[in-house]
Design a protein around this motif. Structure first.
Motif, PDB file in Angstrom:
ATOM      1  N   SER A 118       0.801  -1.228   0.000  1.00 22.87           N
ATOM      2  CA  SER A 118       0.000   0.000   0.000  1.00 22.87           C
ATOM      3  C   SER A 118       0.833   1.277   0.000  1.00 22.87           C
ATOM      4  O   SER A 118       0.365   2.322  -0.438  1.00 22.87           O
ATOM      5  CB  SER A 118      -0.950   0.007   1.203  1.00 22.87           C
ATOM      6  N   SER A 119       2.068   1.211   0.487  1.00 17.99           N
ATOM      7  CA  SER A 119       2.907   2.418   0.543  1.00 17.99           C
ATOM      8  C   SER A 119       4.341   2.007   0.854  1.00 17.99           C
ATOM      9  O   SER A 119       4.627   0.841   1.147  1.00 17.99           O
ATOM     10  CB  SER A 119       2.409   3.388   1.617  1.00 17.99           C
ATOM     11  N   HIS A 120       5.242   2.989   0.834  1.00 21.09           N
ATOM     12  CA  HIS A 120       6.647   2.737   1.162  1.00 21.09           C
ATOM     13  C   HIS A 120       6.933   2.915   2.647  1.00 21.09           C
ATOM     14  O   HIS A 120       8.060   2.607   3.083  1.00 21.09           O
ATOM     15  CB  HIS A 120       7.551   3.686   0.367  1.00 21.09           C
ATOM     16  N   ASP A 121       5.971   3.403   3.415  1.00 24.46           N
ATOM     17  CA  ASP A 121       6.280   3.760   4.810  1.00 24.46           C
ATOM     18  C   ASP A 121       5.299   3.163   5.814  1.00 24.46           C
ATOM     19  O   ASP A 121       5.194   3.633   6.942  1.00 24.46           O
ATOM     20  CB  ASP A 121       6.334   5.282   4.958  1.00 24.46           C
ATOM     21  N   ASN A 122       4.563   2.132   5.425  1.00 29.74           N
ATOM     22  CA  ASN A 122       3.675   1.493   6.394  1.00 29.74           C
ATOM     23  C   ASN A 122       4.475   0.521   7.274  1.00 29.74           C
ATOM     24  O   ASN A 122       5.651   0.242   7.011  1.00 29.74           O
ATOM     25  CB  ASN A 122       2.516   0.776   5.680  1.00 29.74           C
ATOM     26  N   ASP A 123       3.834  -0.011   8.304  1.00 29.10           N
ATOM     27  CA  ASP A 123       4.529  -0.868   9.273  1.00 29.10           C
ATOM     28  C   ASP A 123       5.103  -2.131   8.653  1.00 29.10           C
ATOM     29  O   ASP A 123       6.052  -2.713   9.183  1.00 29.10           O
ATOM     30  CB  ASP A 123       3.580  -1.258  10.416  1.00 29.10           C
ATOM     31  N   LYS A 124       4.522  -2.556   7.550  1.00 30.58           N
ATOM     32  CA  LYS A 124       4.982  -3.796   6.919  1.00 30.58           C
ATOM     33  C   LYS A 124       5.585  -3.531   5.539  1.00 30.58           C
ATOM     34  O   LYS A 124       5.657  -4.426   4.701  1.00 30.58           O
ATOM     35  CB  LYS A 124       3.826  -4.796   6.824  1.00 30.58           C
ATOM     36  N   ALA A 125       6.030  -2.329   5.323  1.00 28.69           N
ATOM     37  CA  ALA A 125       6.563  -1.948   4.015  1.00 28.69           C
ATOM     38  C   ALA A 125       7.716  -2.839   3.573  1.00 28.69           C
ATOM     39  O   ALA A 125       7.873  -3.130   2.381  1.00 28.69           O
ATOM     40  CB  ALA A 125       7.013  -0.479   4.042  1.00 28.69           C
ATOM     41  N   ASP A 126       8.523  -3.288   4.523  1.00 28.63           N
ATOM     42  CA  ASP A 126       9.694  -4.092   4.186  1.00 28.63           C
ATOM     43  C   ASP A 126       9.530  -5.560   4.568  1.00 28.63           C
ATOM     44  O   ASP A 126      10.516  -6.291   4.695  1.00 28.63           O
ATOM     45  CB  ASP A 126      10.938  -3.513   4.877  1.00 28.63           C
ATOM     46  N   TRP A 127       8.294  -6.011   4.758  1.00 26.51           N
ATOM     47  CA  TRP A 127       8.073  -7.417   5.108  1.00 26.51           C
ATOM     48  C   TRP A 127       8.212  -8.333   3.905  1.00 26.51           C
ATOM     49  O   TRP A 127       8.309  -9.547   4.065  1.00 26.51           O
ATOM     50  CB  TRP A 127       6.686  -7.584   5.736  1.00 26.51           C
ATOM     51  N   TYR A 128       8.209  -7.782   2.710  1.00 24.79           N
ATOM     52  CA  TYR A 128       8.402  -8.557   1.485  1.00 24.79           C
ATOM     53  C   TYR A 128       9.610  -7.990   0.750  1.00 24.79           C
ATOM     54  O   TYR A 128      10.162  -6.950   1.139  1.00 24.79           O
ATOM     55  CB  TYR A 128       7.137  -8.527   0.620  1.00 24.79           C
ATOM     56  N   VAL A 129      10.050  -8.685  -0.281  1.00 27.14           N
ATOM     57  CA  VAL A 129      11.285  -8.303  -0.968  1.00 27.14           C
ATOM     58  C   VAL A 129      10.938  -7.378  -2.124  1.00 27.14           C
ATOM     59  O   VAL A 129      10.515  -7.820  -3.207  1.00 27.14           O
ATOM     60  CB  VAL A 129      12.045  -9.542  -1.469  1.00 27.14           C
ATOM     61  N   TRP A 130      11.110  -6.087  -1.882  1.00 26.39           N
ATOM     62  CA  TRP A 130      10.820  -5.057  -2.871  1.00 26.39           C
ATOM     63  C   TRP A 130      12.123  -4.510  -3.439  1.00 26.39           C
ATOM     64  O   TRP A 130      13.130  -4.418  -2.735  1.00 26.39           O
ATOM     65  CB  TRP A 130      10.034  -3.911  -2.249  1.00 26.39           C
ATOM     66  N   ALA A 131      12.111  -4.107  -4.717  1.00 20.98           N
ATOM     67  CA  ALA A 131      13.300  -3.530  -5.342  1.00 20.98           C
ATOM     68  C   ALA A 131      12.875  -2.581  -6.450  1.00 20.98           C
ATOM     69  O   ALA A 131      11.870  -2.805  -7.136  1.00 20.98           O
ATOM     70  CB  ALA A 131      14.208  -4.620  -5.902  1.00 20.98           C
ATOM     71  N   ASP A 132      13.656  -1.513  -6.613  1.00 20.77           N
ATOM     72  CA  ASP A 132      13.384  -0.566  -7.692  1.00 20.77           C
ATOM     73  C   ASP A 132      13.728  -1.183  -9.043  1.00 20.77           C
ATOM     74  O   ASP A 132      14.578  -2.084  -9.142  1.00 20.77           O
ATOM     75  CB  ASP A 132      14.221   0.703  -7.496  1.00 20.77           C
ATOM     76  N   ALA A 133      13.079  -0.668 -10.061  1.00 22.28           N
ATOM     77  CA  ALA A 133      13.420  -1.083 -11.421  1.00 22.28           C
ATOM     78  C   ALA A 133      14.787  -0.537 -11.798  1.00 22.28           C
ATOM     79  O   ALA A 133      15.285   0.437 -11.214  1.00 22.28           O
ATOM     80  CB  ALA A 133      12.369  -0.563 -12.397  1.00 22.28           C
ATOM     81  N   ASN A 134      15.429  -1.182 -12.754  1.00 26.40           N
ATOM     82  CA  ASN A 134      16.630  -0.599 -13.347  1.00 26.40           C
ATOM     83  C   ASN A 134      16.262   0.703 -14.057  1.00 26.40           C
ATOM     84  O   ASN A 134      15.075   0.963 -14.329  1.00 26.40           O
ATOM     85  CB  ASN A 134      17.246  -1.582 -14.349  1.00 26.40           C
ATOM     86  N   PRO A 135      17.235   1.541 -14.342  1.00 28.70           N
ATOM     87  CA  PRO A 135      16.931   2.828 -14.986  1.00 28.70           C
ATOM     88  C   PRO A 135      16.097   2.696 -16.260  1.00 28.70           C
ATOM     89  O   PRO A 135      15.316   3.605 -16.603  1.00 28.70           O
ATOM     90  CB  PRO A 135      18.327   3.398 -15.291  1.00 28.70           C
TER      91      PRO A 135
END
Length: 541
Positions: A118-135
């Protein structure tokens, strides 16, 4: 530690795939009350424990291996009260109960993931493996999904990719986050408090990923037919050193073991699938502070040669130390043994001899439902498939539905599995002659052979707990000794369709085997093995 506390050493664990076991409410899907209703049958086999494939709340995109609530029963399978009744019934019958724990990933419908995305700053924002796209917008690295294609899926809400080693509806949890570890262990303890005796850990070597997201290197050589290799799936072309089997996994397994040690007489068996599975099995089970047991896919291949069996056993024995293996030649993910190894030629005899081989090797054993009936792989048309893996790779790979069709309890049109006209998978017409009621009345059936041999295994501590020493093998023959507390059993196995004659250097007294099992015999200093037979003999010292 007493034998009672280590019941899992040498135990035989019967895998129940609930969807296909028995439908108690006639909706076409097997359920937990259906397993309870057949508890007498399971106990009659002579096994020690049941392993239940997932029954948790799930959207069923991967038939329960995509969990949306780790602490409840999906309504299609029943309720928590039904599960409690199953536990009570199993324990009444002297059976332990192990359940599947799918900790590597959840469903994308799990509340944890719904919040995380739902967002980058919620309590579980980093509970899964997220990554930015390449340029240029492409995926973060070259990691691939087991189910085909990149292991990354774009999420438009977070405008990032998330990792999924399997379906894109199965996002990987981030084991580098301590809150994730705490939450998952809480779900494990939920079931321990309900009385489960252990856990089968799905994809136990996938939990951690390389935090730097480094690219996997290519394999130097891709050989079709080796462990887990199918040339139609690009996953086989990488050496998976960064996306799984990471060294950080050891610390988590120690925490998990510490939790189970608070609940005496409980156990774990981890599924290990990787290029170095036997070495990983040893690392995960040594020291009595991680997993109790592991099993690999090394006996789930198409190679049934006794050369392969001996090489596999000796490799794990050489590196296992005080660890303990668990072996399986069939499960819900692979083609049935009668088809894969039997080639449908003398498949009844082959099912019996491969069963006898498995039950005489050192280690614990997992038996998949239907193997005790000698069921072959069901043949399904494309339009009958429901397995996303099979649908994606049809027609080169037929998927996993063929080993998951309902158990035939009776030789009638719906197999005694259900009264519904639309079971979730078709009843295999070709399996009806192998129904339980047909085999019960045939003293020479595969079912009776399983029961008889499981009783033999229970009667001889050498087979449950003893050391193993290999003597001889060729392509179709294997001989070895099982030793325990000063007693020895000689085992000779012939998986060929012709007689085998072997010299014997030991003084032996052959055991009398039940009529359902093809038995060898001793003639002077020679062992005579008829086609598809086993010789068990006490060594006289």
């Amino acid at each position: 530690m007493t034998d009672r506390q280590e019941w899992w050493r040498g135990a035989v664990i019967y895998q129940v795939y609930p969807r296909s076991f028995f439908d108690s409410n006639n909706d076409g899907i097997g359920d937990i009350p259906g397993v309870t209703a057949k508890m007498n049958y399971i106990a009659s086999l002579g096994v020690d424990a049941i392993w239940l494939s997932p029954f948790f709340t799930s959207p069923m995109k991967d038939f329960g291996y995509d969990v949306s609530n780790y602490c409840d029963v999906d309504p299609i399978f029943g309720s928590l009260a039904d599960f409690d009744e199953l536990i009570a019934s199993a324990h009444h019958h002297g059976l332990k109960v192990m359940i599947d724990q799918v900790l590597n990933h959840s469903s994308d419908q799990h509340p944890w993931f719904v919040e995380s995305r739902s967002s980058h700053d919620n309590d579980k924002a980093d509970w899964y493996v997220w990554a930015d796209a390449n340029p240029d917008g492409t995926v973060p690295n070259n990691w691939l999904s087991v189910f085909g294609g990149p292991a990354w899926h774009w999420d438009s809400r977070r405008r990032q990719y998330y990792l999924h080693n399997f379906l894109d509806s199965q996002p990987d949890l981030n084991f580098h986050h301590p809150d994730v570890i705490d939450a998952l262990l809480d779900t494990v303890e939920f079931w321990l408090k309900r009385g489960v005796d252990g856990f089968r850990l799905d994809t136990a070597n996938y939990y951690y990923h390389d935090i730097e997201l480094r690219n996997n290197p290519p394999k130097d050589e891709v050989v079709e037919g080796s462990i887990g290799v199918r040339l139609d799936n690009p996953y086989a072309y990488q050496l998976h050193i960064y996306d799984k089997s990471r060294p950080e996994n050891i610390a988590f397994l120690k925490r998990l073991r510490s939790l189970l040690d608070q609940y005496p007489n409980t156990t774990t068996v981890g599924e290990v699938g990787c290029d170095f599975a036997l070495e990983t099995m040893a690392a995960y089970t040594q020291g009595k502070d991680k997993l109790h047991m592991c099993y690999s896919f090394d006996l789930l291949t198409h190679d049934s040669s006794m050369i392969h069996i001996r090489n596999t056993m000796e490799t794990i024995e050489a590196g296992l130390g005080d660890g303990w293996p668990c072996w399986s030649i069939g499960n819900h993910d692979v083609e049935r043994v009668a088809t894969r190894w039997g080639k449908n030629h003398d498949s009844v005899a082959k099912c019996k001899i491969y069963m006898a081989m498995l039950l005489t090797l050192r280690g614990s054993v997992c038996l998949y439902q239907g193997e005790e009936l000698g069921l072959h792989e069901a043949k399904l048309a494309f339009e009958q498939l429901v397995d996303p893996f099979g649908i994606n790779f049809w027609p080169e790979f037929k998927g996993r539905d063929g080993c998951r069709t309902p158990i035939p309890w009776k030789s009638e049109p719906l197999g005694g599995f259900t009264q519904s006209s639309a079971p979730w998978l078709p009843i295999a017409e070709s399996q009806r002659p192998m129904a339980v009621n047909e085999q019960e009345g045939n003293r020479h059936s595969v079912l009776h052979a399983y029961r008889d041999f499981l009783h033999i295994r229970r009667s001889y501590p050498e087979l449950r707990h003893g050391d193993i020493q290999f003597i001889y093998n060729d392509e179709t023959t294997l001989t070895f000794l099982r030793s325990y507390h000063g007693k020895q059993l000689y085992v000779a196995i012939n998986t060929a369709g012709q007689d085998t004659i072997l010299p014997v250097e030991h003084k032996l007294t052959a055991l009398t085997l039940p009529e359902a099992i093809h038995s060898g015999y001793i003639d002077g200093d020679t062992a005579i093995l008829p086609p598809f037979s086993i010789l068990l003999a006490s060594v006289i010292t």
